[in-house]
Write a protein that holds these residues in place. Sequence first.
Motif, PDB file in Angstrom:
ATOM      1  N   GLU A  55      -7.850 -52.202  46.518  1.00  0.00           N
ATOM      2  CA  GLU A  55      -9.079 -52.046  46.432  1.00  0.00           C
ATOM      3  C   GLU A  55      -8.198 -50.268  45.311  1.00  0.00           C
ATOM      4  O   GLU A  55      -8.874 -50.087  44.322  1.00  0.00           O
ATOM      5  CB  GLU A  55      -9.181 -51.026  47.782  1.00  0.00           C
ATOM      6  N   GLN A  56      -7.377 -49.460  45.760  1.00  0.00           N
ATOM      7  CA  GLN A  56      -7.142 -48.692  44.387  1.00  0.00           C
ATOM      8  C   GLN A  56      -6.290 -49.005  42.975  1.00  0.00           C
ATOM      9  O   GLN A  56      -7.690 -48.227  42.169  1.00  0.00           O
ATOM     10  CB  GLN A  56      -6.155 -47.736  45.402  1.00  0.00           C
ATOM     11  N   GLU A  57      -6.318 -50.021  42.880  1.00  0.00           N
ATOM     12  CA  GLU A  57      -6.413 -50.674  41.076  1.00  0.00           C
ATOM     13  C   GLU A  57      -7.062 -50.943  40.921  1.00  0.00           C
ATOM     14  O   GLU A  57      -7.330 -50.518  39.731  1.00  0.00           O
ATOM     15  CB  GLU A  57      -4.625 -51.717  41.583  1.00  0.00           C
ATOM     16  N   SER A  58      -8.047 -51.218  41.757  1.00  0.00           N
ATOM     17  CA  SER A  58      -9.800 -52.033  41.001  1.00  0.00           C
ATOM     18  C   SER A  58     -10.800 -50.982  40.553  1.00  0.00           C
ATOM     19  O   SER A  58     -11.016 -50.290  39.253  1.00  0.00           O
ATOM     20  CB  SER A  58     -10.025 -52.951  42.103  1.00  0.00           C
ATOM     21  N   ASP A  59     -10.163 -49.598  41.813  1.00  0.00           N
ATOM     22  CA  ASP A  59     -10.817 -48.684  40.993  1.00  0.00           C
ATOM     23  C   ASP A  59     -10.762 -47.650  39.641  1.00  0.00           C
ATOM     24  O   ASP A  59     -10.848 -46.875  39.268  1.00  0.00           O
ATOM     25  CB  ASP A  59     -10.823 -47.490  42.336  1.00  0.00           C
ATOM     26  N   ALA A  60      -8.976 -47.967  39.515  1.00  0.00           N
ATOM     27  CA  ALA A  60      -8.544 -47.237  38.401  1.00  0.00           C
ATOM     28  C   ALA A  60      -8.543 -48.109  37.157  1.00  0.00           C
ATOM     29  O   ALA A  60      -8.909 -47.746  36.231  1.00  0.00           O
ATOM     30  CB  ALA A  60      -6.726 -47.441  39.054  1.00  0.00           C
ATOM     31  N   GLU A  61      -8.744 -49.337  37.536  1.00  0.00           N
ATOM     32  CA  GLU A  61      -8.764 -49.922  36.686  1.00  0.00           C
ATOM     33  C   GLU A  61     -10.226 -50.096  35.812  1.00  0.00           C
ATOM     34  O   GLU A  61     -10.580 -49.491  35.031  1.00  0.00           O
ATOM     35  CB  GLU A  61      -9.013 -51.994  36.670  1.00  0.00           C
ATOM     36  N   GLN A  62     -11.402 -49.818  37.136  1.00  0.00           N
ATOM     37  CA  GLN A  62     -12.879 -49.129  36.646  1.00  0.00           C
ATOM     38  C   GLN A  62     -13.251 -48.181  35.864  1.00  0.00           C
ATOM     39  O   GLN A  62     -13.540 -48.299  34.738  1.00  0.00           O
ATOM     40  CB  GLN A  62     -13.866 -49.650  37.866  1.00  0.00           C
ATOM     41  N   ALA A  63     -12.235 -47.118  36.472  1.00  0.00           N
ATOM     42  CA  ALA A  63     -12.245 -45.645  35.906  1.00  0.00           C
ATOM     43  C   ALA A  63     -11.876 -46.007  34.534  1.00  0.00           C
ATOM     44  O   ALA A  63     -11.950 -45.133  32.922  1.00  0.00           O
ATOM     45  CB  ALA A  63     -11.721 -44.486  36.434  1.00  0.00           C
ATOM     46  N   ALA A  64     -10.359 -46.645  33.695  1.00  0.00           N
ATOM     47  CA  ALA A  64      -9.924 -46.734  32.212  1.00  0.00           C
ATOM     48  C   ALA A  64     -10.698 -46.990  31.549  1.00  0.00           C
ATOM     49  O   ALA A  64     -11.478 -47.066  30.330  1.00  0.00           O
ATOM     50  CB  ALA A  64      -8.766 -47.559  32.713  1.00  0.00           C
ATOM     51  N   ASP A  65     -12.059 -48.052  32.187  1.00  0.00           N
ATOM     52  CA  ASP A  65     -12.707 -48.730  30.704  1.00  0.00           C
ATOM     53  C   ASP A  65     -13.888 -48.138  30.828  1.00  0.00           C
ATOM     54  O   ASP A  65     -14.457 -48.575  30.075  1.00  0.00           O
ATOM     55  CB  ASP A  65     -13.200 -50.202  31.742  1.00  0.00           C
ATOM     56  N   SER A  66     -14.181 -47.128  31.934  1.00  0.00           N
ATOM     57  CA  SER A  66     -15.673 -46.578  31.846  1.00  0.00           C
ATOM     58  C   SER A  66     -15.074 -45.313  30.802  1.00  0.00           C
ATOM     59  O   SER A  66     -16.054 -45.359  30.197  1.00  0.00           O
ATOM     60  CB  SER A  66     -15.539 -45.685  32.731  1.00  0.00           C
ATOM     61  N   GLU A  67     -13.480 -44.897  30.774  1.00  0.00           N
ATOM     62  CA  GLU A  67     -13.361 -44.067  29.654  1.00  0.00           C
ATOM     63  C   GLU A  67     -13.567 -44.176  28.373  1.00  0.00           C
ATOM     64  O   GLU A  67     -13.893 -43.489  27.774  1.00  0.00           O
ATOM     65  CB  GLU A  67     -11.658 -43.403  30.124  1.00  0.00           C
ATOM     66  N   GLU A  68     -12.511 -45.419  28.395  1.00  0.00           N
ATOM     67  CA  GLU A  68     -12.503 -46.266  27.330  1.00  0.00           C
ATOM     68  C   GLU A  68     -14.061 -46.381  25.906  1.00  0.00           C
ATOM     69  O   GLU A  68     -14.028 -46.061  24.921  1.00  0.00           O
ATOM     70  CB  GLU A  68     -11.912 -48.125  27.117  1.00  0.00           C
ATOM     71  N   GLN A  69     -15.178 -46.717  27.146  1.00  0.00           N
ATOM     72  CA  GLN A  69     -15.752 -47.217  26.926  1.00  0.00           C
ATOM     73  C   GLN A  69     -16.681 -45.459  26.205  1.00  0.00           C
ATOM     74  O   GLN A  69     -17.293 -46.070  25.213  1.00  0.00           O
ATOM     75  CB  GLN A  69     -16.845 -47.922  27.845  1.00  0.00           C
ATOM     76  N   ALA A  70     -16.778 -44.752  27.133  1.00  0.00           N
ATOM     77  CA  ALA A  70     -16.839 -43.588  26.616  1.00  0.00           C
ATOM     78  C   ALA A  70     -16.687 -43.177  25.387  1.00  0.00           C
ATOM     79  O   ALA A  70     -17.115 -42.594  24.439  1.00  0.00           O
ATOM     80  CB  ALA A  70     -16.937 -42.103  27.368  1.00  0.00           C
ATOM     81  N   ASN A  71     -15.129 -43.074  25.298  1.00  0.00           N
ATOM     82  CA  ASN A  71     -14.575 -42.748  23.940  1.00  0.00           C
ATOM     83  C   ASN A  71     -14.763 -43.724  22.742  1.00  0.00           C
ATOM     84  O   ASN A  71     -15.051 -42.940  21.939  1.00  0.00           O
ATOM     85  CB  ASN A  71     -13.249 -43.288  24.053  1.00  0.00           C
ATOM     86  N   ASP A  72     -15.182 -45.156  23.139  1.00  0.00           N
ATOM     87  CA  ASP A  72     -15.259 -45.805  21.943  1.00  0.00           C
ATOM     88  C   ASP A  72     -17.170 -45.452  21.488  1.00  0.00           C
ATOM     89  O   ASP A  72     -17.562 -45.236  20.199  1.00  0.00           O
ATOM     90  CB  ASP A  72     -15.812 -47.290  22.506  1.00  0.00           C
ATOM     91  N   ALA A  73     -18.187 -44.947  22.683  1.00  0.00           N
ATOM     92  CA  ALA A  73     -19.170 -44.464  21.857  1.00  0.00           C
ATOM     93  C   ALA A  73     -19.057 -43.448  21.481  1.00  0.00           C
ATOM     94  O   ALA A  73     -20.271 -43.130  20.055  1.00  0.00           O
ATOM     95  CB  ALA A  73     -20.252 -44.518  23.195  1.00  0.00           C
ATOM     96  N   ALA A  74     -18.695 -41.912  22.007  1.00  0.00           N
ATOM     97  CA  ALA A  74     -18.411 -40.605  21.314  1.00  0.00           C
ATOM     98  C   ALA A  74     -17.458 -41.346  19.207  1.00  0.00           C
ATOM     99  O   ALA A  74     -18.288 -40.435  19.058  1.00  0.00           O
ATOM    100  CB  ALA A  74     -17.269 -39.774  21.560  1.00  0.00           C
ATOM    101  N   GLU A  75     -16.827 -42.024  19.288  1.00  0.00           N
ATOM    102  CA  GLU A  75     -16.410 -41.878  18.099  1.00  0.00           C
ATOM    103  C   GLU A  75     -17.701 -42.513  17.242  1.00  0.00           C
ATOM    104  O   GLU A  75     -17.645 -42.934  15.641  1.00  0.00           O
ATOM    105  CB  GLU A  75     -15.047 -42.855  18.437  1.00  0.00           C
ATOM    106  N   GLU A  76     -17.753 -43.488  17.324  1.00  0.00           N
ATOM    107  CA  GLU A  76     -19.136 -43.871  16.559  1.00  0.00           C
ATOM    108  C   GLU A  76     -20.645 -43.078  16.375  1.00  0.00           C
ATOM    109  O   GLU A  76     -20.406 -43.305  15.547  1.00  0.00           O
ATOM    110  CB  GLU A  76     -20.402 -45.807  17.682  1.00  0.00           C
ATOM    111  N   GLU A  77     -20.965 -42.749  17.138  1.00  0.00           N
ATOM    112  CA  GLU A  77     -21.857 -41.644  16.968  1.00  0.00           C
ATOM    113  C   GLU A  77     -20.755 -41.163  16.177  1.00  0.00           C
ATOM    114  O   GLU A  77     -21.876 -39.877  14.961  1.00  0.00           O
ATOM    115  CB  GLU A  77     -21.857 -40.763  18.510  1.00  0.00           C
TER     116      GLU A  77
END
Length: 308
Positions: free
Chosen positions: A167-189
């Motif tokens: 469960e902890q590993e799944s939460d960490a992966e989801q947090a990493a994916d969310s952070e990566e998506q946020a970074n991509d959106a910021a760079e695109e903007e």
Amino acid sequence: MDIGAKLREARESKGMTLEDVQQRTKIQKRYLKAIEENNHSVMPGEFYTRAFIKEYAQTVGLNPDEVLEPKQQQQEATAAAPVQEESEAPSRQERSRIRENDRPPRKERKGIPYLSSIIIGLIVLAAIIVVVFIYAGGSNDNNDNNSANQQQNEDQVTSPESDQSAEQESDAEQAADSEEQANDAAEEEQAQQEEEQAEPKLSVDEEGTASNPVTTYTLENAGDEVTLKLSAEDGDAWLQVGDGTNAGNVYTGTIASGSEPVEQDISDLETVSIRTGFARATKLEINGQELTFPIDNDVQTITVNIKK
């Protein structure tokens, strides 16, 4: 009778001086005198030589085509050259077809006997496994039961920890994916904002000098559409517009003073060159920005390097 003599005789028959012809044609007197003396080496180029002769001929009442006919015949004679035909070599596709035809035919596999051998081997192997399992099954029943009970106890002890780690590993992966998506959106903007803020910038790289100057500009952030506007004021402008390697292949002609501007779409060019025979009357704009001539010469060239 040569071209210069014809023009001078026609001018004198009308009682006109070189100053009169200059006033009507807007061609400088030194060029008119050079035409009459057949001294074309002082002219700004072959295009302007022909254009000036036509203007001169029309002013003194001669047919320009008849005046220029001997010069045209001479140019056509010198331009003619024999063309040697080359024998055609076989193309890559034809050579590949020849090699393919020269290969020996492939042997076809006999699929059915090969498949039958595999099936027979699998049947024999399955029979051996069944015999071994039956023979060893009776003696190992108790050991299997004990091992099963022990494994069940271990699973009951370790299961909560394994579930918690997963469960902890799944939460960490989801947090990493969310952070990566946020970074991509910021760079695109940020990239979009930089692109919207970029404005065209025209700068002079080198100012032309000497008798036939060439001035170099650079247009940065030109955008996808680039338009060149040509016009003339207080005199006719003789122009050649090229792609930087071939003069006049984009536009060649004379623009009358005060007439409607001529617009050329040069969006596909990386470099454009504009040559004029009367710089004082020539007005140039690229994407709404004015191109100016640095010195007071009639014959000048402007080159613009276009950067998207």
